[in-house]
Write an enzyme that holds these catalytic residues in place. Structure first.
Site, short mmCIF file in Angstrom:
data_model
loop_
_atom_site.label_atom_id
_atom_site.label_comp_id
_atom_site.label_asym_id
_atom_site.label_seq_id
_atom_site.Cartn_x
_atom_site.Cartn_y
_atom_site.Cartn_z
CD GLU A 186 -1.68 4.07 3.66
OE1 GLU A 186 -2.82 4.35 4.08
OE2 GLU A 186 -1.49 3.29 2.71
CB CYS A 222 -6.39 -0.54 5.45
SG CYS A 222 -4.70 -1.17 5.26
CB CYS A 279 -1.76 1.38 6.29
SG CYS A 279 -1.47 0.61 4.66
CG HIS A 333 -2.00 -1.01 1.19
ND1 HIS A 333 -3.06 -0.98 2.06
CD2 HIS A 333 -2.21 -2.08 0.39
CE1 HIS A 333 -3.88 -1.98 1.80
NE2 HIS A 333 -3.37 -2.68 0.79
#
Length: 172
Positions: free
Chosen positions: A67, A95, A98, A65
Protein backbone atom coordinates in the site's frame (compact mmCIF):
# COMPACT_ATOMS: atom_id res chain seq x y z
CA UNK A 1 -13.95 -18.35 5.20
CA UNK A 2 -15.33 -14.88 4.76
CA UNK A 3 -15.80 -12.61 7.74
CA UNK A 4 -18.47 -10.51 6.08
CA UNK A 5 -22.09 -11.15 6.84
CA UNK A 6 -24.67 -11.63 4.07
CA UNK A 7 -26.31 -8.26 4.73
CA UNK A 8 -22.96 -6.44 4.63
CA UNK A 9 -21.39 -8.42 1.81
CA UNK A 10 -20.20 -6.00 -0.88
CA UNK A 11 -21.14 -6.46 -4.51
CA UNK A 12 -18.02 -6.44 -6.65
CA UNK A 13 -18.01 -5.59 -10.34
CA UNK A 14 -16.09 -7.24 -13.15
CA UNK A 15 -13.80 -4.21 -13.13
CA UNK A 16 -13.15 -4.70 -9.40
CA UNK A 17 -12.16 -8.29 -10.13
CA UNK A 18 -9.87 -7.19 -12.97
CA UNK A 19 -7.99 -4.75 -10.72
CA UNK A 20 -7.70 -7.31 -7.91
CA UNK A 21 -6.33 -9.87 -10.37
CA UNK A 22 -3.65 -7.31 -11.26
CA UNK A 23 -2.88 -6.91 -7.54
CA UNK A 24 -2.54 -10.71 -7.30
CA UNK A 25 -0.05 -10.62 -10.21
CA UNK A 26 1.93 -7.94 -8.37
CA UNK A 27 1.92 -10.06 -5.22
CA UNK A 28 3.55 -12.81 -7.26
CA UNK A 29 6.23 -10.31 -8.29
CA UNK A 30 6.87 -9.58 -4.61
CA UNK A 31 7.33 -13.27 -3.97
CA UNK A 32 9.92 -13.59 -6.74
CA UNK A 33 11.93 -10.96 -4.82
CA UNK A 34 11.67 -12.96 -1.59
CA UNK A 35 8.95 -10.70 -0.18
CA UNK A 36 5.65 -11.59 1.44
CA UNK A 37 3.28 -11.74 -1.56
CA UNK A 38 1.07 -8.68 -1.23
CA UNK A 39 0.24 -6.48 -4.21
CA UNK A 40 -1.68 -3.23 -4.58
CA UNK A 41 -3.19 -1.17 -7.39
CA UNK A 42 -4.48 2.41 -7.09
CA UNK A 43 -7.18 3.37 -9.57
CA UNK A 44 -8.91 6.62 -10.44
CA UNK A 45 -11.97 6.13 -12.60
CA UNK A 46 -10.92 3.18 -14.74
CA UNK A 47 -7.22 4.12 -14.98
CA UNK A 48 -4.43 2.58 -12.95
CA UNK A 49 -2.53 5.46 -11.33
CA UNK A 50 0.11 3.39 -9.52
CA UNK A 51 0.99 -0.17 -8.54
CA UNK A 52 3.23 -1.71 -5.95
CA UNK A 53 4.12 -4.76 -3.92
CA UNK A 54 5.74 -5.54 -0.61
CA UNK A 55 9.40 -4.49 -0.62
CA UNK A 56 10.29 -4.30 3.09
CA UNK A 57 12.96 -7.00 2.92
CA UNK A 58 14.68 -5.87 -0.28
CA UNK A 59 14.53 -2.16 0.66
CA UNK A 60 15.43 -2.76 4.33
CA UNK A 61 12.39 -0.62 5.13
CA UNK A 62 9.63 -1.72 7.48
CA UNK A 63 7.30 0.82 5.87
CA UNK A 64 7.65 -0.57 2.34
CA UNK A 65 4.33 -2.43 2.34
CA UNK A 66 2.45 -2.75 -0.94
CA UNK A 67 0.00 0.00 0.00
CA UNK A 68 2.75 2.44 0.98
CA UNK A 69 4.87 1.83 -2.12
CA UNK A 70 1.76 2.36 -4.24
CA UNK A 71 0.77 5.57 -2.43
CA UNK A 72 4.30 6.94 -2.85
CA UNK A 73 4.26 6.30 -6.60
CA UNK A 74 0.77 7.78 -6.96
CA UNK A 75 1.72 10.92 -5.04
CA UNK A 76 4.70 11.46 -7.33
CA UNK A 77 2.66 10.84 -10.46
CA UNK A 78 -0.18 13.15 -9.42
CA UNK A 79 2.12 15.62 -7.62
CA UNK A 80 -0.22 15.53 -4.65
CA UNK A 81 -0.35 13.46 -1.48
CA UNK A 82 -4.13 13.69 -1.46
CA UNK A 83 -5.41 10.93 -3.67
CA UNK A 84 -9.03 11.98 -3.81
CA UNK A 85 -11.62 9.88 -5.64
CA UNK A 86 -9.34 6.86 -5.90
CA UNK A 87 -9.74 3.18 -5.06
CA UNK A 88 -6.97 0.99 -3.71
CA UNK A 89 -7.09 -2.74 -4.43
CA UNK A 90 -4.83 -4.79 -2.17
CA UNK A 91 -4.55 -8.54 -1.72
CA UNK A 92 -4.39 -8.40 2.11
CA UNK A 93 -6.35 -6.33 4.59
CA UNK A 94 -4.33 -3.22 5.50
CA UNK A 95 -2.36 -3.17 8.75
CA UNK A 96 -2.60 -0.16 11.12
CA UNK A 97 0.34 1.62 9.44
CA UNK A 98 -1.16 1.24 5.98
CA UNK A 99 -4.66 2.13 7.18
CA UNK A 100 -3.24 5.35 8.63
CA UNK A 101 -1.47 6.18 5.37
CA UNK A 102 -4.65 5.49 3.39
CA UNK A 103 -6.60 7.82 5.66
CA UNK A 104 -3.95 10.55 5.37
CA UNK A 105 -3.91 10.24 1.59
CA UNK A 106 -7.71 10.48 1.40
CA UNK A 107 -8.20 7.33 -0.67
CA UNK A 108 -11.98 7.05 -1.00
CA UNK A 109 -12.39 3.30 -1.30
CA UNK A 110 -10.27 0.37 -0.18
CA UNK A 111 -10.94 -3.10 -1.57
CA UNK A 112 -8.98 -6.00 -0.13
CA UNK A 113 -8.83 -9.72 -0.73
CA UNK A 114 -7.75 -11.77 2.29
CA UNK A 115 -8.62 -10.85 5.84
CA UNK A 116 -5.62 -10.42 8.17
CA UNK A 117 -6.48 -12.21 11.40
CA UNK A 118 -3.31 -10.94 13.13
CA UNK A 119 -3.00 -7.29 12.12
CA UNK A 120 -6.04 -6.33 10.05
CA UNK A 121 -6.98 -2.71 10.68
CA UNK A 122 -10.01 -2.57 8.38
CA UNK A 123 -12.40 -4.47 10.61
CA UNK A 124 -10.79 -7.79 11.51
CA UNK A 125 -8.61 -6.93 14.53
CA UNK A 126 -9.52 -3.24 14.69
CA UNK A 127 -11.10 -0.74 12.34
CA UNK A 128 -9.26 2.52 11.92
CA UNK A 129 -11.54 3.49 9.06
CA UNK A 130 -14.60 3.63 11.30
CA UNK A 131 -12.90 5.21 14.27
CA UNK A 132 -14.68 8.29 15.62
CA UNK A 133 -11.23 9.88 15.93
CA UNK A 134 -10.62 9.56 12.18
CA UNK A 135 -10.86 12.85 10.29
CA UNK A 136 -11.46 11.07 6.99
CA UNK A 137 -13.54 8.02 6.27
CA UNK A 138 -13.19 5.61 3.41
CA UNK A 139 -15.47 2.93 2.08
CA UNK A 140 -13.86 -0.42 2.85
CA UNK A 141 -14.89 -3.67 1.20
CA UNK A 142 -13.18 -6.96 1.98
CA UNK A 143 -13.23 -10.43 0.55
CA UNK A 144 -12.76 -9.80 -3.18
CA UNK A 145 -11.15 -12.95 -4.62
CA UNK A 146 -10.51 -13.82 -1.00
CA UNK A 147 -9.75 -17.49 -1.56
CA UNK A 148 -7.11 -16.76 -4.22
CA UNK A 149 -5.47 -14.06 -2.12
CA UNK A 150 -5.48 -16.18 1.03
CA UNK A 151 -4.13 -19.22 -0.83
CA UNK A 152 -1.28 -17.18 -2.31
CA UNK A 153 -0.20 -16.06 1.17
CA UNK A 154 -0.69 -19.46 2.81
CA UNK A 155 1.30 -21.24 0.11
CA UNK A 156 4.13 -18.73 0.52
CA UNK A 157 4.33 -19.19 4.29
CA UNK A 158 4.07 -22.96 3.97
CA UNK A 159 7.05 -22.95 1.57
CA UNK A 160 8.94 -20.54 3.82
CA UNK A 161 8.42 -22.76 6.90
CA UNK A 162 9.58 -25.78 4.90
CA UNK A 163 12.72 -23.94 3.73
CA UNK A 164 13.54 -22.91 7.30
CA UNK A 165 13.02 -26.43 8.57
CA UNK A 166 15.26 -27.86 5.83
CA UNK A 167 17.95 -25.25 6.51
CA UNK A 168 17.94 -26.09 10.21
CA UNK A 169 18.12 -29.77 9.40
CA UNK A 170 21.08 -29.24 7.04
CA UNK A 171 22.83 -27.16 9.69
CA UNK A 172 22.63 -29.98 12.24
Amino acid sequence: MSLSTPESAPIFTEQDQQFMRRAIELAAVAETHGEVPVGAVLVKGDEIIAEGWNASISHHDATAHAEITTLRKAGQKLQNYRLLETTLYVTLEPCPMCAGALLHSRVGRIVFGAYDLKAGAAGTVLDLFKSEAAYHHARVEGGLLEEECRHQLQAFFKRRRKEIKEARKAKD
